[in-house]
Design a protein around this motif. Structure first.
Motif, PDB file in Angstrom:
ATOM      1  N   THR A 124     -13.452 -13.375  54.625  1.00 28.23           N
ATOM      2  CA  THR A 124     -13.479 -13.876  53.255  1.00 28.23           C
ATOM      3  C   THR A 124     -14.567 -14.935  53.200  1.00 28.23           C
ATOM      4  O   THR A 124     -14.556 -15.889  53.987  1.00 28.23           O
ATOM      5  N   SER A 132     -21.705 -13.293  49.571  1.00 32.42           N
ATOM      6  CA  SER A 132     -21.206 -12.827  48.279  1.00 32.42           C
ATOM      7  C   SER A 132     -22.048 -13.469  47.183  1.00 32.42           C
ATOM      8  O   SER A 132     -22.370 -14.652  47.253  1.00 32.42           O
ATOM      9  N   ASP A 175     -16.484 -26.437  44.787  1.00 32.76           N
ATOM     10  CA  ASP A 175     -17.235 -25.234  45.113  1.00 32.76           C
ATOM     11  C   ASP A 175     -17.761 -25.250  46.542  1.00 32.76           C
ATOM     12  O   ASP A 175     -18.774 -24.639  46.841  1.00 32.76           O
ATOM     13  N   THR A 216     -22.538 -22.472  55.802  1.00 33.18           N
ATOM     14  CA  THR A 216     -21.938 -22.634  54.483  1.00 33.18           C
ATOM     15  C   THR A 216     -22.863 -23.480  53.616  1.00 33.18           C
ATOM     16  O   THR A 216     -23.653 -24.279  54.114  1.00 33.18           O
ATOM     17  N   PRO A 250     -20.431 -18.774  44.253  1.00 32.20           N
ATOM     18  CA  PRO A 250     -19.021 -19.167  44.211  1.00 32.20           C
ATOM     19  C   PRO A 250     -18.027 -18.010  44.147  1.00 32.20           C
ATOM     20  O   PRO A 250     -16.839 -18.215  44.334  1.00 32.20           O
ATOM     21  N   THR A 251     -18.492 -16.792  43.904  1.00 30.28           N
ATOM     22  CA  THR A 251     -17.594 -15.646  43.858  1.00 30.28           C
ATOM     23  C   THR A 251     -17.148 -15.300  45.274  1.00 30.28           C
ATOM     24  O   THR A 251     -17.976 -15.197  46.174  1.00 30.28           O
ATOM     25  N   LEU A 252     -15.849 -15.109  45.461  1.00 26.79           N
ATOM     26  CA  LEU A 252     -15.346 -14.726  46.782  1.00 26.79           C
ATOM     27  C   LEU A 252     -15.816 -13.333  47.138  1.00 26.79           C
ATOM     28  O   LEU A 252     -15.823 -12.435  46.304  1.00 26.79           O
ATOM     29  N   LYS A 260     -17.123 -17.566  50.844  1.00 25.93           N
ATOM     30  CA  LYS A 260     -17.418 -18.279  49.602  1.00 25.93           C
ATOM     31  C   LYS A 260     -18.566 -19.244  49.887  1.00 25.93           C
ATOM     32  O   LYS A 260     -18.445 -20.112  50.755  1.00 25.93           O
ATOM     33  N   ARG A 261     -19.674 -19.058  49.195  1.00 23.61           N
ATOM     34  CA  ARG A 261     -20.861 -19.908  49.359  1.00 23.61           C
ATOM     35  C   ARG A 261     -21.229 -20.039  50.839  1.00 23.61           C
ATOM     36  O   ARG A 261     -21.361 -21.123  51.379  1.00 23.61           O
ATOM     37  N   GLY A 321     -18.440 -24.345  50.280  1.00 20.85           N
ATOM     38  CA  GLY A 321     -18.463 -23.079  50.982  1.00 20.85           C
ATOM     39  C   GLY A 321     -17.548 -23.056  52.195  1.00 20.85           C
ATOM     40  O   GLY A 321     -17.302 -24.085  52.816  1.00 20.85           O
TER      41      GLY A 321
END
Length: 116
Positions: free
Chosen positions: A100, A6, A46, A34, A11-13, A102-103, A48
């Protein structure tokens, strides 16, 4: 495809959902990396991670196999088994996986039947 991420691993999910397929009794292994947390005064702000939720044929989360039930995965792994509070194998009726991110960079995943 190099990796699924993403916002370039930011950092955006991000969310990705697999095509429908009977996953009953199968375990899931993923290849991912990550990213470390950015410098912050709040530890782990933040950091991952990747989490996986299993969905039924109507696209609804299966109890015991939701994102909250998934042990968050972190680090750099070629083949890390996904674990939920409901177990290691997809229950009857599981049809899709919802990732899902993140990072994180998701390089691949594999659902497989395990013979016990």
């Amino acid at each position: 495809l190099y990796a699924l991420a993403s916002s370039a691993g930011g950092p955006t999910l991000g969310v990705a959902i697999t095509k429908p397929k009977d996953l009953s009794g199968e375990s899931l292994s993923i290849n991912f990396k990550t990213r470390p947390p950015k410098k912050s005064t709040s530890p782990g702000l933040d950091e991952g991670y990747i989490a996986v939720e299993l969905l039924d044929s109507s696209g609804k989360p299966i109890p015991g196999f939701t994102t909250r039930d998934c042990m968050p995965l972190k680090g750099d792994h070629r083949s890390q088994q996904v674990k939920w509070t409901g177990g290691l194998k997809a229950p009857r009726g599981a049809m899709q996986a919802k990732f899902t991110l993140k990072r994180v960079f998701l390089y691949g995943f594999n659902f497989q039947s395990t013979v016990a």
